[in-house]
Each structure stands twice: as structure tokens, then as C-alpha cells.
Design an enzyme around this catalytic site. Structure first.
Site, mmCIF file in Angstrom:
data_model
loop_
_atom_site.group_PDB
_atom_site.id
_atom_site.type_symbol
_atom_site.label_atom_id
_atom_site.label_comp_id
_atom_site.label_asym_id
_atom_site.label_seq_id
_atom_site.Cartn_x
_atom_site.Cartn_y
_atom_site.Cartn_z
ATOM 1 N N HIS A 216 0.833 -1.205 0.000
ATOM 2 C CA HIS A 216 0.000 0.000 0.000
ATOM 3 C C HIS A 216 0.866 1.253 0.000
ATOM 4 O O HIS A 216 0.503 2.276 -0.566
ATOM 5 C CB HIS A 216 -0.932 -0.019 1.204
ATOM 6 C CG HIS A 216 -2.040 -0.992 1.009
ATOM 7 N ND1 HIS A 216 -2.638 -1.682 2.024
ATOM 8 C CD2 HIS A 216 -2.647 -1.394 -0.133
ATOM 9 C CE1 HIS A 216 -3.574 -2.463 1.514
ATOM 10 N NE2 HIS A 216 -3.591 -2.306 0.218
ATOM 11 N N ARG A 320 -5.142 1.131 -17.350
ATOM 12 C CA ARG A 320 -4.764 -0.144 -16.733
ATOM 13 C C ARG A 320 -5.586 -0.299 -15.458
ATOM 14 O O ARG A 320 -5.515 0.553 -14.576
ATOM 15 C CB ARG A 320 -3.273 -0.152 -16.386
ATOM 16 C CG ARG A 320 -2.331 -0.115 -17.585
ATOM 17 C CD ARG A 320 -0.885 -0.162 -17.109
ATOM 18 N NE ARG A 320 0.063 -0.401 -18.171
ATOM 19 C CZ ARG A 320 0.787 0.555 -18.761
ATOM 20 N NH1 ARG A 320 0.674 1.812 -18.366
ATOM 21 N NH2 ARG A 320 1.639 0.239 -19.717
ATOM 22 N N ARG A 356 -8.880 -1.324 -20.144
ATOM 23 C CA ARG A 356 -8.350 -2.662 -20.397
ATOM 24 C C ARG A 356 -8.801 -3.617 -19.296
ATOM 25 O O ARG A 356 -8.796 -3.254 -18.117
ATOM 26 C CB ARG A 356 -6.817 -2.613 -20.446
ATOM 27 C CG ARG A 356 -6.212 -3.954 -20.790
ATOM 28 C CD ARG A 356 -4.714 -3.878 -20.937
ATOM 29 N NE ARG A 356 -4.058 -3.717 -19.638
ATOM 30 C CZ ARG A 356 -2.737 -3.582 -19.498
ATOM 31 N NH1 ARG A 356 -1.955 -3.570 -20.567
ATOM 32 N NH2 ARG A 356 -2.203 -3.453 -18.309
ATOM 33 N N GLU A 455 0.205 -7.841 -28.659
ATOM 34 C CA GLU A 455 1.369 -7.935 -27.764
ATOM 35 C C GLU A 455 2.171 -9.207 -28.011
ATOM 36 O O GLU A 455 3.207 -9.409 -27.391
ATOM 37 C CB GLU A 455 0.918 -7.953 -26.295
ATOM 38 C CG GLU A 455 0.080 -6.772 -25.908
ATOM 39 C CD GLU A 455 -0.220 -6.741 -24.424
ATOM 40 O OE1 GLU A 455 0.463 -6.012 -23.707
ATOM 41 O OE2 GLU A 455 -1.150 -7.464 -23.994
ATOM 42 N N ASN A 478 5.648 -2.998 -25.072
ATOM 43 C CA ASN A 478 6.459 -3.500 -23.957
ATOM 44 C C ASN A 478 6.475 -5.033 -24.005
ATOM 45 O O ASN A 478 7.508 -5.666 -23.851
ATOM 46 C CB ASN A 478 5.888 -3.061 -22.601
ATOM 47 C CG ASN A 478 5.663 -1.575 -22.525
ATOM 48 O OD1 ASN A 478 6.278 -0.828 -23.272
ATOM 49 N ND2 ASN A 478 4.780 -1.128 -21.642
ATOM 50 N N ASP A 479 5.290 -5.578 -24.228
ATOM 51 C CA ASP A 479 5.220 -7.036 -24.307
ATOM 52 C C ASP A 479 5.589 -7.554 -25.683
ATOM 53 O O ASP A 479 6.228 -8.606 -25.798
ATOM 54 C CB ASP A 479 3.813 -7.514 -23.920
ATOM 55 C CG ASP A 479 3.673 -7.587 -22.410
ATOM 56 O OD1 ASP A 479 4.573 -8.158 -21.771
ATOM 57 O OD2 ASP A 479 2.697 -7.047 -21.866
ATOM 58 N N ARG A 489 11.148 -8.528 -20.202
ATOM 59 C CA ARG A 489 11.153 -7.058 -20.132
ATOM 60 C C ARG A 489 11.700 -6.543 -18.806
ATOM 61 O O ARG A 489 12.052 -5.373 -18.690
ATOM 62 C CB ARG A 489 9.752 -6.506 -20.398
ATOM 63 C CG ARG A 489 8.714 -6.926 -19.386
ATOM 64 C CD ARG A 489 7.298 -6.631 -19.864
ATOM 65 N NE ARG A 489 6.753 -5.420 -19.265
ATOM 66 C CZ ARG A 489 5.506 -5.000 -19.447
ATOM 67 N NH1 ARG A 489 4.683 -5.670 -20.232
ATOM 68 N NH2 ARG A 489 5.077 -3.914 -18.877
ATOM 69 N N CYS A 528 0.563 1.824 -27.808
ATOM 70 C CA CYS A 528 0.439 2.283 -26.419
ATOM 71 C C CYS A 528 1.613 1.845 -25.544
ATOM 72 O O CYS A 528 1.604 2.068 -24.348
ATOM 73 C CB CYS A 528 -0.883 1.828 -25.808
ATOM 74 S SG CYS A 528 -1.000 0.055 -25.604
HETATM 75 C C1 PEP Z 1 2.504 -3.095 -23.271
HETATM 76 O O1 PEP Z 1 2.720 -4.303 -23.076
HETATM 77 O O2 PEP Z 1 3.157 -2.413 -24.095
HETATM 78 C C2 PEP Z 1 1.454 -2.385 -22.527
HETATM 79 C C3 PEP Z 1 1.089 -1.171 -22.836
HETATM 80 O O3 PEP Z 1 0.892 -3.023 -21.488
HETATM 81 P P1 PEP Z 1 1.622 -3.253 -20.084
HETATM 82 O O4 PEP Z 1 2.886 -2.460 -20.054
HETATM 83 O O5 PEP Z 1 0.632 -2.864 -19.073
HETATM 84 O O6 PEP Z 1 1.889 -4.745 -20.106
HETATM 85 MG MG MG Z 2 1.368 -5.512 -21.990
#
Ligand code: PEP
Ligand code: MG
Length: 595
Positions: A216, A320, A356, A455, A478-479, A489, A528
Site C-alpha cells: 500500500h 490499466r 483494459r 502484444e 512492452n510485451d 522485459r 500504447c
Molecule cells: C505493453 O505491453 O506495451 C502495454 C502497454 O501493457 P503493459 O505495459 O501494461 O503490459
Molecule cells: Mg502488456
């Protein structure tokens, strides 16, 4: 050497724990809240000197009563404690408060303390300390990071009750005036009460040895925007009260006793960032040649909607929702979720809000007992978890999202899609929920957009099929980078593979937008992932044809500035991924031939 970007600016720095100049020490940890904090160390682990005494049998009832009075005092102050820092943060504050209240209301701890007082004839603080140790050990041994993190809450509570029992003053210099030299609070643990102190004292930053990143305290740090880094294992061995320290919450490190060069570098960086922030925001995001670029916000909690508005962004491209699980430790019911989503949609004033569904698993270890396996990133995460058994949780969330559409412009986004079958299965749920709501006369909009995250390489290759079933796609780079390059990652040792300029990855990104163009759906493709905040990546992405992005609000002004310098008028509309790839990456990625 690694390079990171923030507000479109570059920070280059060496990896490794110890840095060369003078007594400067650089310690690596994990970023909790991005930002730079420069100040002097203030150690916040207050040492409570316990007065441990044996008591007479006749004193037992009074000692038990004294213990319960301390618990009551704690209960009374708790409300102020949390609401002080988080008046506006509704759900997460309430959830944190509820958990702390639940800990305090848990009779089993109090019963054990009281019976220890009676059976061992020790005073209350002694018994509470012993019971506390027993409890902490149980939590520390838990594999699940969520429950381990709750151990920090209990430790915090126990310490606070011990302070009340010993009448210890909550330390001294916490109430420093805002004008005094800035403090960076350093703590072994991540306690909400320490975060509250950081907030009260206008601390420049916060750092901790604890890696309870779902605690928290960590949620509060993020909500309050205090630059912070956790998991700094050598912290206390390297710092003294009053040392100068820089918390670099962008790169997840702290620099103790920085040398002049480092100090000047960070000072200039923060000053530049402030100046940058004051540049008036243009209404739109446009390139030098006048090409309109769509720019939305990625947000992680509902309070950040104000950042979307203040940065003049078009809407929320990625909301998110996992914070709901972090905050409460379970899945909030439909009504609670509906309130959160509709509140957000109302505050967005008609701008699109893309919500999401829970992306639990892998890097988001929340209910991780459900997502274990030797390789959690390749296991049951995101939509897989929902489709492989948690369909009721998915339906409940979809219902709450669809209902929120009665208040504005809503889209739903599905994470970790792999195959077209994943999309079809979720779509069946989505349509049947709309049918149910329609039948029962519950208000919702018929225009909720249905989208999939791209992703995984398989989803990227299936783009044309997926586009036939959805209103939009959002590329989570990112994924996508992680899965395409087969490089975790979050693993520092392989992080260099997360290279947006890698020709193979650029080929994939080009392929995706080309597939969308072939079916005239390029305007339904948004990026994104974090690469859209990297200064070097933005020109490349624009050149290969991307026109829609969703970024963290702090990156928006940097993004716009970079766009305004880019001229796309001479960019060829290449026919295929290969030719675009050649044009874009030739200068960036050529390697010398080894002979
Ligand atoms: C991503 O994977 O690029 C993404 C935006 O989602 P997260 O970073 O929440 O996995
Ligand atoms: Mg992701």
C-alpha cells in the site's frame, strides 16, 4: 552505458553499483514512482525502545486493557492518517483504510497478545513485539508477493501500536517546514505511515530496501507522485543521516553523495524538465508538415485523468485496471468497478476512455497463485487467465465497463491476445453481456468500441483477421518486444534486446501497419507501449506510418515537441515491410562485418 528518456530528454548513465567520482555510490533498485528527487537523507526507521517488564498476576487485567486502549487510539487516528494524504483518491484510499482497519479489527492478534500477557506475565509491548515477530515471519515466508506485501502493512500497524504503548514520539524532524532543505526519506520497509511522513514534510523523494512493490505504501507513493525507488538492497550500508542523495525514479536507482558532475547533471535535468513543462501546450499534435497525430494518455489510476486533461490529450488510450486488485487484494464487485469506470468516464468529459480488462500475471504479479508455472510470462496471464477459468470475473468486469458507457465514450481492450480464437471467445462474452443488459433495460451505449492488444508475435501476424473482429487494436510494445525478442522485459541482463531500432522489430512494426493499410484500417491502430515515449523511436514510428499513440501523460509534451520537428512530406509510402525497413533502419542499425 544505458540511455533512458523522460519528457523526451535523454539521460545516459553507467550501469554498476559503484561509480567512480569521489565517494559517490550508485545503487540500483526498482522504480516505484518516476521522477527525480534531490535532497538529504532522512532515516525514518524509528527505533522504539521497548520497556520490557514482568507483571504481577493482579496487573494482568489492567495490562490487557492498556493494550486494547492503544489499539483503540490507533483505530481513531487511522482515518486522519490516510485521508490526510489521499483525500481525493477515493477507492485506493478507502481500500487501504479498509485493510488497515481489518488488521486492527482482527481479534486473533489481539487475543494472542492478551493471552500472552495472562500466561507469561509480560507487559503489553513485550507480548505485542513477540506476536508481531511470529506474524511477520509467517508473511515473509509467503511466496505470493501480494501477501508478502501485506506483511509490510502489519509491521507498520504493530510499530504504530508499539509507539502508542511506549508513548514514543513519532520522530522529531518529520514536521520540517517546506522551506527547509529538502529531505529524501530512506527506510528499510515500505510503510504507509512513512509515506505519509514523506508527504507531510514535502520530501523530495523516497527510497527503501523493501521490494514490496505492491504494498500500500508503494500505491500511495505513486498516487502522491513522490519520486521513489524500492528494492535498494545495500541502502542502509551506504547512507548516513544528512548525506546528499538523488532518487532517480526514472531509471530505478539512487545516487548517494553524488560528485559535482552528477549533481549538476541532475539539477540541470530537473530544471529543464520544469521549463519544458511550462511551454504552452498546442491544441493538437502535428508534425512539421502538418500531419495530424492522435495522442492519448496511458493511465494507471483514475486520478490521473486530470493529467490527461491538463496535458490537452485526446482521451485515455489505455486505462490499466490492475490497481483495483492491488488496492483491495481481491476483485471488486460489479458495483464498485462500475462506480470507478463511470466516474472516470464522467471526468473525461466525452473524450474516449479505453478500459483494459485485468492483465494479471507475469510482470503484474497480483493474484499470482493463479498465474504460476515455470515461465509465468508464457503461462496463464492476461486474457488467457480469464478464458482458462476466470470467465465470471471477465464477465463481471465487462458488464461494469459496458454499463459505464452510459456516461460517455467507452472502449474495452483485451490484453495478451494470441489467436483469433481468443478474440472470438471474448467477443461472444461481450455481445452476450450487451444482450443481457438490453433485455433487462440497463442503460448502456450501443457504441462501446471493442479492441484487442497486439502484444504477441502471433497476434501481430494475425492482424488482418483480428481487425475483422474488432473496432481497434492497440500495440503493447512492452510485451511485443519481450515476446518477439524472447527477452524478459524486467531482466536487466537482457534488457538491451528491447531495442526498438532492431531491424527485425522494425520489420514487424512495419508489417503491422502495412497489414492495416491493406484493409484501410490504419486509423484503428494505436501504439500504447513505452517506445512511444522514446525520443529516438518517435521519428521511426511516424516514418513507417503510425499516426496514433497513447503515452504516459508526463511524456506528452516531449512527444509533441519531437513531432513538431518531423517532416513527413518526403516519406515514401513504401509497398511492403521490407522496403520500408531498408529506408528507415539503414543508418541506425548497420553493423560492421566481422572478417
Ligand atoms: C505493453 O505491453 O506495451 C502495454 C502497454 O501493457 P503493459 O505495459 O501494461 O503490459
Ligand atoms: Mg502488456
Amino acid at each position: 552505458m544505458t540511455t533512458q528518456y523522460f519528457w523526451g530528454m535523454k539521460i545516459c548513465f553507467q550501469r554498476g553499483i559503484h561509480m567512480s567520482c569521489g565517494t559517490e555510490v550508485r545503487l540500483h533498485g526498482i522504480s516505484i514512482c518516476p521522477g527525480i528527487g534531490i535532497g538529504h537523507v532522512h532515516l525514518v526507521d524509528h527505533v522504539i525502545h521497548l520497556h520490557k517488564v514482568r507483571i504481577e498476576p493482579s496487573q494482568v487485567p489492567e495490562e490487557q486493557a492498556r493494550y486494547m486502549r492503544a489499539v483503540e487510539t490507533m483505530q481513531n487516528t487511522l482515518q486522519d492518517h490516510v485521508s490526510l494524504v489521499h483525500e481525493s483518491s477515493l477507492l485506493s484510499t478507502k481500500a487501504i483504510l479498509d485493510v488497515h482497519n481489518a488488521i486492527l479489527a482482527d481479534e486473533s492478534l489481539h487475543n494472542r497478545v492478551r493471552s500472552r500477557i495472562a500466561s507469561q506475565k509480560k507487559n503489553a509491548e513485550w507480548c505485542l513485539e513477540e506476536e508481531g515477530f511470529r506474524l511477520f515471519a509467517e508473511f515473509d515466508a509467503m511466496k505470493n508477493p501480494y501477501f508478502r506485501a501485506r506483511g509490510e502493512d502489519i509491521r507498520d500497524m504493530v510499530n504504530d501500536i508499539l509507539s502508542i504503548l511506549t508513548s514514543a514520539q513519532i520522530s522529531e524532524s518529520f514536521e520540517v517546514a517546506a522551506t527547509e532543505s529538502k529531505k529524501v526519506l530512506a527506510s528499510r520497509h515500505l510503510y504507509p505511515s512513512s509515506v505519509i511522513r514523506a508527504y507531510r514534510t514535502h520530501a523530495a523523494g523516497f527510497t527503501s530496501e523493501s521490494d514490496a512493490l505492491t504494498s500500500h505504501a508503494a500505491i500511495l507513493l505513486k498516487g502522491l507522485g513522490i519520486p521513489s525507488v524500492g528494492g535498494v538492497h545495500d541502502l542502509h550500508a551506504s547512507i548516513f543521516e544528512g548525506d546528499e542523495i538523488i532518487v532517480d525514479g526514472i531509471n530505478g536507482c539512487v545516487i548517494v553523495r553524488p560528485c559535482l558532475e552528477t549533481h549538476v547533471f541532475y539539477q540541470e535535468f530537473t530544471r529543464d524538465a520544469e521549463v519544458f513543462e511550462t511551454i504552452p501546450l498546442p491544441e493538437h499534435c502535428v508534425t512539421k508538415d502538418g500531419t495530424e497525430i492522435s495522442l492519448k494518455a496511458n493511465i494507471e489510476n483514475p486520478h490521473q485523468v486530470s493529467l490527461m486533461l491538463s496535458q490537452g490529450l485526446e482521451g485515455i488510450g489505455l486505462f490499466r485496471t490492475e490497481f483495483l486488485l492491488y488496492a483491495s487484494g481481491g476483485v471488486p464487485n460489479e458495483e464498485v468497478q462500475y462506480q470507478v469506470y463511470s466516474d472516470l468516464v464522467n471526468k473525461a468529459h466525452g473524450r474516449p476512455v479505453i478500459i483494459r480488462t485485468f492483465d494479471v500475471g507475469a510482470d503484474k504479479k497480483i493474484l499470482s497463485q493463479e498465474c504460476t508455472g515455470d515461465n509465468p510470462s508464457l503461462g496463464v496471464r492476461g486474457i488467457r487467465r480469464h478464458l482458462l477459468g476466470q470467465t465470471e470475473e471477465l464477465r463481471l468486469q465487462l458488464r461494469a465497463i459496458v454499463r459505464a458507457s452510459a456516461h460517455g465514450n467507452v472502449g474495452v481492450l483485451i490484453p495478451m491476445v494470441t489467436t483469433i480464437d481468443d478474440v472470438l471467445e471474448v467477443k461472444r462474452h461481450f455481445l452476450s453481456i450487451q444482450a443481457e443488459l438490453r433485455k433487462s433495460g440497463v442503460a448502456f451505449s450501443e457504441n462501446v468500441a471493442f479492441g484487442a492488444m497486439i502484444e504477441t508475435p502471433a497476434a501481430a501476424v494475425s492482424l488482418k483477421d483480428i481487425l475483422q473482429e474488432v473496432d481497434f487494436v492497440s500495440i503493447g510494445t512492452n510485451d511485443l518486444l519481450q515476446y518477439f525478442m524472447a527477452a524478459d522485459r524486467d531482466n536487466e541482463q537482457v534488457i538491451h534486446y528491447q531495442n526498438v531500432k532492431d531491424p527485425a522489430f522494425l520489420w514487424l512494426m512495419t508489417f503491422i501497419i502495412q497489414q492495416a493499410k491493406k484493409v484501410n484500417r490504419e486509423s484503428d491502430v494505436t501504439i500504447c507501449g513505452e517506445i512511444a515515449s522514446q525520443a529516438e523511436a518517435i521519428p521511426l514510428l511516424l516514418q513507417i506510418g503510425y499516426r496514433s499513440f497513447s503515452v504516459s501523460p508526463v511524456s506528452a509534451s516531449g512527444f509533441r515537441k519531437i513531432c513538431s520537428h518531423i517532416d513527413l512530406s518526403s516519406t515514401n509510402d513504401a509497398e511492403d515491410a521490407g522496403s520500408i525497413n531498408k529506408t528507415v533502419c539503414s543508418s541506425n542499425t548497420k553493423k560492421e562485418k566481422v572478417t
